[in-house]
Design an enzyme around this catalytic site. Sequence first.
Site, PDB file in Angstrom:
ATOM      1  N   ARG A  52       0.821  -1.207   0.000  1.00  0.00           N
ATOM      2  CA  ARG A  52       0.000   0.000   0.000  1.00  0.00           C
ATOM      3  C   ARG A  52       0.856   1.258   0.000  1.00  0.00           C
ATOM      4  O   ARG A  52       0.377   2.345  -0.288  1.00  0.00           O
ATOM      5  CB  ARG A  52      -0.949  -0.005   1.214  1.00  0.00           C
ATOM      6  CG  ARG A  52      -1.879   1.191   1.291  1.00  0.00           C
ATOM      7  CD  ARG A  52      -3.055   0.957   2.222  1.00  0.00           C
ATOM      8  NE  ARG A  52      -2.684   0.377   3.490  1.00  0.00           N
ATOM      9  CZ  ARG A  52      -2.198   1.065   4.539  1.00  0.00           C
ATOM     10  NH1 ARG A  52      -2.014   2.366   4.438  1.00  0.00           N
ATOM     11  NH2 ARG A  52      -1.912   0.451   5.660  1.00  0.00           N
ATOM     12  N   TYR A 105     -17.917  15.948 -15.840  1.00  0.00           N
ATOM     13  CA  TYR A 105     -18.328  14.630 -15.360  1.00  0.00           C
ATOM     14  C   TYR A 105     -19.173  14.783 -14.102  1.00  0.00           C
ATOM     15  O   TYR A 105     -18.735  15.362 -13.104  1.00  0.00           O
ATOM     16  CB  TYR A 105     -17.097  13.776 -15.097  1.00  0.00           C
ATOM     17  CG  TYR A 105     -17.399  12.361 -14.705  1.00  0.00           C
ATOM     18  CD1 TYR A 105     -18.336  11.610 -15.408  1.00  0.00           C
ATOM     19  CD2 TYR A 105     -16.743  11.762 -13.635  1.00  0.00           C
ATOM     20  CE1 TYR A 105     -18.617  10.302 -15.052  1.00  0.00           C
ATOM     21  CE2 TYR A 105     -17.020  10.443 -13.273  1.00  0.00           C
ATOM     22  CZ  TYR A 105     -17.952   9.719 -13.980  1.00  0.00           C
ATOM     23  OH  TYR A 105     -18.244   8.430 -13.628  1.00  0.00           O
ATOM     24  N   ASP A 173      -8.631  18.523 -15.552  1.00  0.00           N
ATOM     25  CA  ASP A 173      -8.957  17.153 -15.927  1.00  0.00           C
ATOM     26  C   ASP A 173      -8.645  16.993 -17.413  1.00  0.00           C
ATOM     27  O   ASP A 173      -9.319  17.575 -18.269  1.00  0.00           O
ATOM     28  CB  ASP A 173     -10.435  16.872 -15.637  1.00  0.00           C
ATOM     29  CG  ASP A 173     -10.805  15.405 -15.859  1.00  0.00           C
ATOM     30  OD1 ASP A 173     -10.152  14.741 -16.682  1.00  0.00           O
ATOM     31  OD2 ASP A 173     -11.771  14.941 -15.223  1.00  0.00           O
ATOM     32  N   LYS A 198      -9.507   5.318 -19.575  1.00  0.00           N
ATOM     33  CA  LYS A 198      -9.987   5.628 -20.917  1.00  0.00           C
ATOM     34  C   LYS A 198      -8.901   5.378 -21.960  1.00  0.00           C
ATOM     35  O   LYS A 198      -8.410   4.270 -22.086  1.00  0.00           O
ATOM     36  CB  LYS A 198     -10.493   7.070 -20.946  1.00  0.00           C
ATOM     37  CG  LYS A 198     -11.452   7.428 -19.800  1.00  0.00           C
ATOM     38  CD  LYS A 198     -12.698   6.578 -19.796  1.00  0.00           C
ATOM     39  CE  LYS A 198     -13.777   7.097 -18.852  1.00  0.00           C
ATOM     40  NZ  LYS A 198     -13.435   7.032 -17.425  1.00  0.00           N
TER      41      LYS A 198
END
Length: 373
Positions: A52, A105, A173, A198
């Site tokens: 992690r 978004y 973004d 994407k």
Amino acid sequence: MTYGETYGDSTRSLKAIAAEHVPGDPVGPVPVPAAAYHLGADEDDALDSYGRRHNPTWRQLESALATLEGAAAAVAFGSGMAAITSVLRAVTEPGSTLVVPADGYYQVRAYATEYLAPRGVTVVQATCAQMCEAARDADVVLAETPSNPGLDVVDLHRLAMQCRPRGALLLVDNTTATPLGQQPLALGADLVVASATKALSGHHDLLAGYVAGNRADVIERLQRERLLAGPILGAFEAWLVLRGLGTLGLRFERQCQNAAAVAMMLRSHPAVTAVRYPGLPDDPSHAIATRQMRRFGGIVSVELADADAVHDLVRRSALLVGATSFGGVHTSVDRRARWGDPVSPGFARISCGIEDTDDLLADIDSALAGAGR
């Protein structure tokens, strides 16, 4: 290589993922799916200690993403939303004012209003056209350009000039444009945030996100946020993104080519009432997009008569896939009103894939001939 130098897009993508030339080592990236590592007696000596906290595959991916975005560093996350929410938590505090896209978004708006506003952050929603004005009183500005799904474009240089003198932090973004289409950091942004789900990974088979930038203080806070909150990217998924980056230049070039051709065909099609694509000379965003984008992306937004017409388009097609993500190798169609976007029932986002252009045009034209009838 940095943006604007001599290498082309495919070469830049390949160079970004290249390992050192060590005889006997694999040519391609290798995943390291480790949760625990051998520790020595010196507790400060181990670069990797727990999955992690660190992972060698993360570091290779983050180096590649930073190279492509023209950034000093990048931090990888388990999804695009994990990247956005982590950076917003890291850079806002009670009493600060945050501007988020009103036409971007929808889940970003939902997170800001449902989780940040109750914790004392003033959340202002602004469209692309309103972003520069809204930034006048903001501490943090998140712009999405081109916007998803309407494909409006924010003048990033102008917005940066609005933010920088006041010390406001500008996040952009860059998901729809990708680093091969647009370089927000070179235009004055402080940080880039994006979904690697994407076009960067490009095959509809993983979730990933990242933040890139030159602000060492924010990068450190993001790394700490990822460690404590745990929105990590799996090592195998990180490897898949690296693998996808090797063909990003080829895929994105074809996607942009297909999108430009589809937009040109649809703008005069009798079944289509409106088309948005920044690459069209008569698109409202074309002038700004031409100044700040190298490529106009693989997404075309269209309006058909109604919801049935969108569903019929997919049903009658041999190539189109009904799916809500974008940037993959298959051309996909998403009727955005089903998710609550403020668009008409017949509004569809077409994400162009890598099919042969003539085949895609013929298929869409044939499918539209009976759509909605």
